[in-house]
Design an enzyme around this catalytic site. Structure first.
Site, PDB file in Angstrom:
ATOM      1  N   ARG A 196       2.923 -10.059   7.939  1.00  0.00           N
ATOM      2  CA  ARG A 196       4.131 -10.873   8.058  1.00  0.00           C
ATOM      3  C   ARG A 196       5.370  -9.993   8.077  1.00  0.00           C
ATOM      4  NH1 ARG A 196       2.734 -15.517  10.289  1.00  0.00           N
ATOM      5  NH2 ARG A 196       0.919 -16.436   9.239  1.00  0.00           N
ATOM      6  N   ARG A 229      14.008  -3.360  -8.979  1.00  0.00           N
ATOM      7  CA  ARG A 229      12.564  -3.190  -8.857  1.00  0.00           C
ATOM      8  C   ARG A 229      11.917  -3.294 -10.235  1.00  0.00           C
ATOM      9  NH1 ARG A 229      10.751  -0.349  -4.165  1.00  0.00           N
ATOM     10  NH2 ARG A 229      12.452   0.320  -2.816  1.00  0.00           N
ATOM     11  N   PRO A 280       0.827  -1.204   0.000  1.00  0.00           N
ATOM     12  CA  PRO A 280       0.000   0.000   0.000  1.00  0.00           C
ATOM     13  C   PRO A 280       0.868   1.263   0.000  1.00  0.00           C
ATOM     14  CG  PRO A 280      -0.762  -1.561   1.643  1.00  0.00           C
ATOM     15  CD  PRO A 280       0.544  -2.080   1.138  1.00  0.00           C
ATOM     16  N   GLU A 281       0.454   2.238  -0.807  1.00  0.00           N
ATOM     17  CA  GLU A 281       1.187   3.490  -0.901  1.00  0.00           C
ATOM     18  C   GLU A 281       0.281   4.627  -0.410  1.00  0.00           C
ATOM     19  OE1 GLU A 281       3.173   3.865  -4.734  1.00  0.00           O
ATOM     20  OE2 GLU A 281       3.081   1.695  -5.013  1.00  0.00           O
ATOM     21  N   LYS A 294       3.445   6.173   4.230  1.00  0.00           N
ATOM     22  CA  LYS A 294       2.715   4.912   4.113  1.00  0.00           C
ATOM     23  C   LYS A 294       2.246   4.395   5.472  1.00  0.00           C
ATOM     24  CE  LYS A 294       5.581   3.460   0.172  1.00  0.00           C
ATOM     25  NZ  LYS A 294       6.479   2.392  -0.333  1.00  0.00           N
TER      26      LYS A 294
END
Length: 271
Positions: free
Chosen positions: A110, A259, A2-3, A58
């Site tokens: 996690r 990335r 999530p951003e 975030k």
């Protein structure tokens, strides 16, 4: 992961759902997701209320009525759900906070965490975050100044939380596409005109994504049709090989500093 748009969406919706409701119980199934013993976690929270929800980059900060904060970072794979036991998704829940009208489930923590902290501890933990893209003090000139010591690729710097807070893999690519510059463009090569486009694109892309509920696919509540609405509106991210929505050319997928990155070879020629 999530951003900013996803966390801002969560912030706004949770502010409508849980503010002022007393916490009645907690349940922790993974001790490493919190920073104190589960028994202490429950003792500290039961009877407390959340006054408001703040976002920093975030992170979400749940402000408790005793001055303490719950600091949340969902990290990769984390998500939230608010509702009843019968409504919650069939996924492993690491932490549950129960309110009178429903439960807030923290799922997939996690790598993420939910830490109970004092104001001083929370501020120290988040002290190295760069400015928020919507900080009123972040002018176009200051935005450019944030990158002046960087020599690598644009995307690498955009996702660096010490430079700017809140932008990650998805929106770095979407911003670069909107600004018509490649995410692997070298920062020293960018012109003043390009920085002006990036500054504007950053705001317009993030605002659009927030308005459409971000790209998280898991709904926040039963019957929620807004969360994840931006997923089908991504122009380049995770669309490798698909036609560009602007020119029809196949979207390229490549790597920038290990990335995944996506770009249109025609619309994003600037390197």
């Amino acid at each position: 992961m999530p951003e900013l748009p996803e966390m801002e969406h969560y912030r706004l919706r949770l502010s409508e759902l849980i503010i002022g409701s007393p916490i009645t119980a907690t349940e922790v199934t993974r001790d490493k997701s919190i920073n104190i013993a589960p028994e202490q976690f429950e003792a500290e929270l039961v009877g407390r209320t959340i006054w408001f929800v703040e976002r920093r980059g975030k992170h979400l900060l749940f402000h408790l009525d005793n001055g303490k904060r719950l600091v949340l970072h969902l990290m990769l794979g984390g998500t939230l759900f608010y509702g009843s036991e019968e409504e919650r998704p069939d996924r492993t829940v690491q932490v549950t906070i129960r309110f009178g009208a429903g439960n807030l489930y923290f799922i997939g923590l996690r790598l993420g965490y939910l830490h109970l902290m004092s104001v001083k501890e929370a501020d120290a933990k988040l002290s190295e975050l760069g400015p928020d893209p919507f900080d009123k003090r972040l002018t176009q000139e200051r935005f450019k100044e944030l990158f002046k010591k960087k020599r690598g690729a644009l995307k690498t710097a955009l996702v660096d939380q010490h430079v700017l807070s809140g932008i990650g893999n998805c929106y770095a690519d979407e911003i670069a596409f909107d600004a018509k510059v490649r995410p692997d463009a070298k920062i020293p090569s960018l012109t003043d005109e390009t920085w002006a486009r990036l500054y504007g694109s950053m705001h317009s892309v993030l605002r659009e994504a927030f308005a459409k509920g971000g790209y998280m696919e898991q709904p926040l509540t039963a019957g929620d049709t807004l969360t994840g609405g931006y997923n089908e509106h991504c122009k380049v991210y995770d669309r490798g090989g698909e036609p560009c929505l602007a020119c029809g050319t196949a979207i390229e997928q490549f790597e920038v500093s290990s990335r995944k990155a996506f770009a249109c070879p025609v619309c994003q020629k600037e390197q």
